[in-house]
Design a protein around this motif. Structure first.
Motif, short mmCIF file in Angstrom:
data_model
loop_
_atom_site.label_atom_id
_atom_site.label_comp_id
_atom_site.label_asym_id
_atom_site.label_seq_id
_atom_site.Cartn_x
_atom_site.Cartn_y
_atom_site.Cartn_z
N ALA A 84 34.04 38.20 41.75
CA ALA A 84 35.01 39.22 42.15
C ALA A 84 34.48 40.61 41.79
O ALA A 84 34.53 41.53 42.61
CB ALA A 84 36.36 38.97 41.48
N ALA A 85 33.98 40.76 40.59
CA ALA A 85 33.44 42.06 40.16
C ALA A 85 32.24 42.46 41.02
O ALA A 85 32.11 43.61 41.43
CB ALA A 85 33.04 42.01 38.69
N LYS A 86 31.39 41.51 41.31
CA LYS A 86 30.20 41.78 42.13
C LYS A 86 30.59 42.21 43.54
O LYS A 86 30.04 43.19 44.07
CB LYS A 86 29.32 40.52 42.17
CG LYS A 86 28.03 40.70 42.89
CD LYS A 86 27.21 39.42 42.82
CE LYS A 86 26.01 39.52 43.73
NZ LYS A 86 25.34 38.26 43.93
N VAL A 87 31.54 41.52 44.15
CA VAL A 87 32.01 41.87 45.50
C VAL A 87 32.57 43.29 45.50
O VAL A 87 32.32 44.08 46.42
CB VAL A 87 33.07 40.86 45.98
CG1 VAL A 87 33.89 41.40 47.14
CG2 VAL A 87 32.41 39.54 46.35
N ILE A 88 33.32 43.63 44.47
CA ILE A 88 33.93 44.96 44.39
C ILE A 88 32.86 46.04 44.22
O ILE A 88 32.88 47.06 44.90
CB ILE A 88 34.97 45.01 43.26
CG1 ILE A 88 36.18 44.16 43.67
CG2 ILE A 88 35.38 46.44 42.94
CD1 ILE A 88 37.14 43.85 42.54
N ILE A 89 31.91 45.83 43.33
CA ILE A 89 30.85 46.82 43.11
C ILE A 89 30.01 47.01 44.38
O ILE A 89 29.75 48.13 44.80
CB ILE A 89 29.96 46.43 41.92
CG1 ILE A 89 30.74 46.59 40.62
CG2 ILE A 89 28.69 47.28 41.89
CD1 ILE A 89 30.04 46.02 39.40
#
Length: 127
Positions: A84-89
């Motif tokens: 989730a964090a990777k997709v957002i960044i």
């Protein structure tokens, strides 16, 4: 959380949903906004912090738009929060998500990278 904090979160949640419904969705940003808005909510299973946001928003997306995140039930909580964090960044092209990262002493998932928020920790700060 004070009344102003609750009002701000409600406005942000509605703003994020509005962009989805209007077809102007900037998916990585609304995903981040909805995660932030719902972070103070409790879930029986920690992965539902991410999956519930996707489930709610998927019902409101305009036809032809895909979710920014693929649900994979076999993934661990750590993997889901990391992805989730990777997709957002990658999608936002900024590091705003770093403001979600809690103090190390509050983390439940110590194997998460230091830059990935532990969404299993409720945010009561009202920020």
């Amino acid at each position: 959380m004070d009344l102003a904090g609750l009002a701000r979160r409600r406005w942000e949640f509605r703003s994020a949903l509005g962009t989805i419904q209007d077809g102007r969705a900037d998916y990585p940003n609304w995903f981040l906004n909805l995660l932030w808005t719902s972070r103070s909510k409790l879930c029986r299973y920690d992965v539902d912090k991410v999956y519930s946001v996707l489930g709610a928003a998927s019902r409101l997306m305009p036809p032809g738009h895909e979710s920014p995140f693929i649900v994979k039930p076999e993934e661990s909580v750590t993997d889901v929060f990391f992805q989730a964090a990777k997709v957002i960044i990658e999608g936002t092209k900024n590091l705003r998500i770093l403001s979600f990262v809690e103090d190390r002493s509050e983390r439940k998932l110590h194997e998460l990278p230091s830059w990935a928020p532990d969404f299993s920790v409720p945010d009561e700060s009202g920020i």
